[in-house]
Design a protein around this motif. Structure first.
Motif, short mmCIF file in Angstrom:
data_model
loop_
_atom_site.label_atom_id
_atom_site.label_comp_id
_atom_site.label_asym_id
_atom_site.label_seq_id
_atom_site.Cartn_x
_atom_site.Cartn_y
_atom_site.Cartn_z
N THR A 312 0.85 -1.19 0.00
CA THR A 312 0.00 0.00 0.00
C THR A 312 0.88 1.23 0.00
N VAL A 313 0.50 2.24 -0.75
CA VAL A 313 1.30 3.46 -0.80
C VAL A 313 1.47 4.01 0.63
N PRO A 314 2.68 4.43 1.00
CA PRO A 314 2.89 4.95 2.36
C PRO A 314 1.96 6.12 2.66
N ARG A 315 1.19 6.02 3.73
CA ARG A 315 0.27 7.09 4.08
C ARG A 315 0.07 7.14 5.58
N LYS A 316 -0.52 8.24 6.05
CA LYS A 316 -0.76 8.47 7.47
C LYS A 316 -2.08 9.23 7.61
N PRO A 317 -2.60 9.38 8.83
CA PRO A 317 -3.85 10.14 9.00
C PRO A 317 -3.72 11.56 8.46
N TYR A 318 -4.72 11.99 7.76
CA TYR A 318 -4.75 13.33 7.17
C TYR A 318 -4.77 14.38 8.29
N HIS A 319 -3.98 15.42 8.13
CA HIS A 319 -3.83 16.40 9.21
C HIS A 319 -5.13 17.09 9.59
N ALA A 320 -6.07 17.22 8.64
CA ALA A 320 -7.32 17.92 8.93
C ALA A 320 -8.46 16.99 9.33
N ASP A 321 -8.27 15.71 9.16
CA ASP A 321 -9.32 14.74 9.50
C ASP A 321 -8.68 13.36 9.60
N ARG A 322 -8.60 12.84 10.81
CA ARG A 322 -7.91 11.57 11.02
C ARG A 322 -8.65 10.37 10.41
N GLN A 329 5.71 11.45 3.18
CA GLN A 329 6.83 11.88 2.35
C GLN A 329 8.10 11.98 3.20
N PRO A 330 9.26 11.65 2.64
CA PRO A 330 9.54 11.42 1.21
C PRO A 330 9.34 9.97 0.76
N ASP A 331 8.78 9.12 1.66
CA ASP A 331 8.69 7.69 1.36
C ASP A 331 7.87 7.40 0.11
N ALA A 332 6.69 8.05 0.01
CA ALA A 332 5.84 7.81 -1.15
C ALA A 332 6.51 8.29 -2.43
N GLY A 333 7.16 9.45 -2.37
CA GLY A 333 7.85 9.96 -3.54
C GLY A 333 8.97 9.06 -4.00
N ARG A 334 9.65 8.44 -3.04
CA ARG A 334 10.73 7.51 -3.37
C ARG A 334 10.17 6.27 -4.07
N LEU A 335 9.03 5.78 -3.59
CA LEU A 335 8.39 4.63 -4.23
C LEU A 335 7.99 4.97 -5.66
N PHE A 336 7.35 6.11 -5.85
CA PHE A 336 6.91 6.50 -7.19
C PHE A 336 8.10 6.65 -8.14
N LYS A 337 9.19 7.20 -7.63
CA LYS A 337 10.38 7.39 -8.47
C LYS A 337 10.93 6.06 -8.96
N PRO A 388 14.75 0.80 -1.08
CA PRO A 388 13.85 0.93 0.05
C PRO A 388 13.01 -0.33 0.23
N THR A 389 12.69 -0.62 1.46
CA THR A 389 11.87 -1.78 1.78
C THR A 389 10.53 -1.31 2.33
N TYR A 390 9.45 -1.86 1.80
CA TYR A 390 8.12 -1.46 2.21
C TYR A 390 7.36 -2.64 2.82
N THR A 391 6.44 -2.33 3.69
CA THR A 391 5.60 -3.38 4.28
C THR A 391 4.62 -3.89 3.23
N GLY A 392 4.56 -5.20 3.08
CA GLY A 392 3.64 -5.79 2.11
C GLY A 392 3.77 -7.30 2.13
N THR A 393 3.40 -7.91 1.02
CA THR A 393 3.46 -9.36 0.93
C THR A 393 3.71 -9.74 -0.53
N ASN A 394 3.84 -11.03 -0.80
CA ASN A 394 3.93 -11.50 -2.16
C ASN A 394 3.01 -12.70 -2.35
N ALA A 395 2.82 -13.08 -3.61
CA ALA A 395 1.86 -14.15 -3.89
C ALA A 395 2.25 -15.47 -3.25
N ALA A 396 3.55 -15.74 -3.16
CA ALA A 396 4.00 -16.99 -2.55
C ALA A 396 3.67 -17.00 -1.05
#
Length: 401
Positions: A312-322, A329-337, A388-396
């Motif tokens: 899942t794309v790195p994300r956190k609670p929105y500052h105006a509404d949890r 960032q910069p984690d998501a930007g690094r993934l996209f790059k 970079p290493t991200y939390t996730g899984t694989n099909a195996a």
């Protein structure tokens, strides 16, 4: 006796005009079988091909913004946007609520097929992610003003084209193709492969998702599978975090099931799967034929299950509404790059990343670690660099024992 040329005369019982009747009937029967088989095969092909709906409207709209769209991925790679529509229109979907004439993207996954042998990376985009939705054309032809809104409203406002533009603006990643499937199509595909085996972590009783499951390993049919991947209100405090985890694990188990039971190599088993998939599928012209879909499926089949990764794309609670999300960032930007450059992305389960930790709280993703990745750089050019290493899984790893 022989004739003057020294060859025996034709046997009246074996000459071309007097072959035994059983030989003539066998030849005729074989010809009929071949013609019937060819005709049936062509009819089945045309039927499956005709099942697919082509999304010409989205393609026409995207052409208006071609100059503003990101550059394509390296030659041989592909980015495919998978959209699960929550529309209640259509056969078999009414039981999930009344159709109000609108639909949202219930599930959105960016599928990156590497051109450099890194495998397949599937990135879930949270429906509650707050993003900038550009001006989009509605089904009625009106244009909407740009707005900051939840990601899944883009599909409601301007359909697939608006969703594609929103994602490209967010990530800088070019979407080469898109596929939209509704509830009924998902259920039919699961049933066509004979169900999918999953590990249910805790009992599920979610009336809104129409599912009740006991904890433990079990094989889900289409109806149960749809409820399993949609359940939200009864699990995880109503957050989308656990739901996306279950969706990724289920897709991994589905990939394993298709690759392990010979579906793609067995016409008798392949046809029901293709029929189910194509009936509820809407795609761009680049994937709107049976040949295009089969070529894609064959390519996916060649990828080892351990190289089919989900995160899942790195994300956190929105500052105006949890109750909403925003990118980390910069984690998501690094993934996209890395995805733009077709560089490798390393995915590990939470227990390997965090010393046995369970699924992180809503809207969180641990800061990506780095691990040696010989021969790979963020720009994909080949010199050693940490990945970079991200939390996730694989099909195996998604396979249930």
């Amino acid at each position: 006796m022989t004739d003057t040329a020294g060859t025996p005369p034709d046997d009246p019982d074996t000459s071309a005009g007097n072959r035994p009747s059983w030989l003539r009937w066998a030849a005729l029967g074989s010809s009929v079988v071949v013609l019937v088989a060819a005709g049936t095969g062509w009819w089945l092909y045309r039927k499956l091909d005709g099942n697919i709906t082509t999304d010409d409207r989205a393609v026409t709209e995207l052409k208006r913004y071609e100059r503003d769209r990101p550059a394509p991925v390296p030659r041989g790679g592909r980015n495919i946007l998978l959209i699960g529509s929550d529309t209640r229109a259509g056969d078999g979907n009414a039981e999930y609520g009344q159709d109000q004439g609108t639909q949202r993207s219930d599930t959105t996954i960016l599928l990156h097929l590497s051109a450099r042998g890194h495998g397949v990376t599937a990135v879930s985009i949270p429906r509650d992610l707050m993003v900038e939705v550009p001006d989009c054309r509605t089904a009625g032809g009106k244009r909407t003003a740009p707005r900051v809104a939840q990601f899944n409203t883009a599909f409601q406002v301007g359909g697939t084209a608006c969703t594609v533009r929103t994602l490209e603006q967010l990530t800088g990643i070019r979407v080469d193709h898109h596929m939209v499937i509704d509830f009924q199509g998902f259920k039919d595909m699961v049933d066509a492969v004979g169900g999918v085996r999953v590990c249910v972590r805790e009992p599920i009783d979610d009336p809104d998702a129409h599912v009740r499951l006991a904890a433990g390993a079990q094989t889900l049919d289409g109806e149960q599978a749809l409820g399993y991947v949609r359940a939200r209100k009864s699990l995880g405090g109503g957050s989308d975090t656990e739901r996306m985890d279950r969706q990724q694990q289920f897709l991994g188990a589905l990939v394993t099931k298709v690759q392990s039971n010979g579906v793609l190599l067995n016409p008798a088993r392949l046809y029901p799967v293709l029929d189910a998939a194509t009936k509820s599928l809407t795609t761009d012209p680049g994937l709107d034929s049976l040949k295009d879909l089969y070529d894609l499926a064959r390519r996916l089949r060649s990828v080892p299950t351990e190289k089919v990764q989900f995160l899942t794309v790195p994300r956190k609670p929105y500052h105006a509404d949890r109750n909403r999300d925003e990118l980390v960032q910069p984690d998501a930007g690094r993934l996209f790059k890395r995805l733009r450059a077709d560089a490798p992305v390393v995915v590990r389960p939470p227990e390997e990343r965090d010393g046995g930790a369970t699924t992180p709280p809503r809207g969180t993703d641990p800061t990506p670690e780095t691990s040696p990745s010989p021969g790979a750089t963020p720009d994909g050019r080949g010199s050693p660099s940490p990945a970079p290493t991200y939390t996730g899984t694989n099909a195996a790893a998604s396979a249930c024992p």
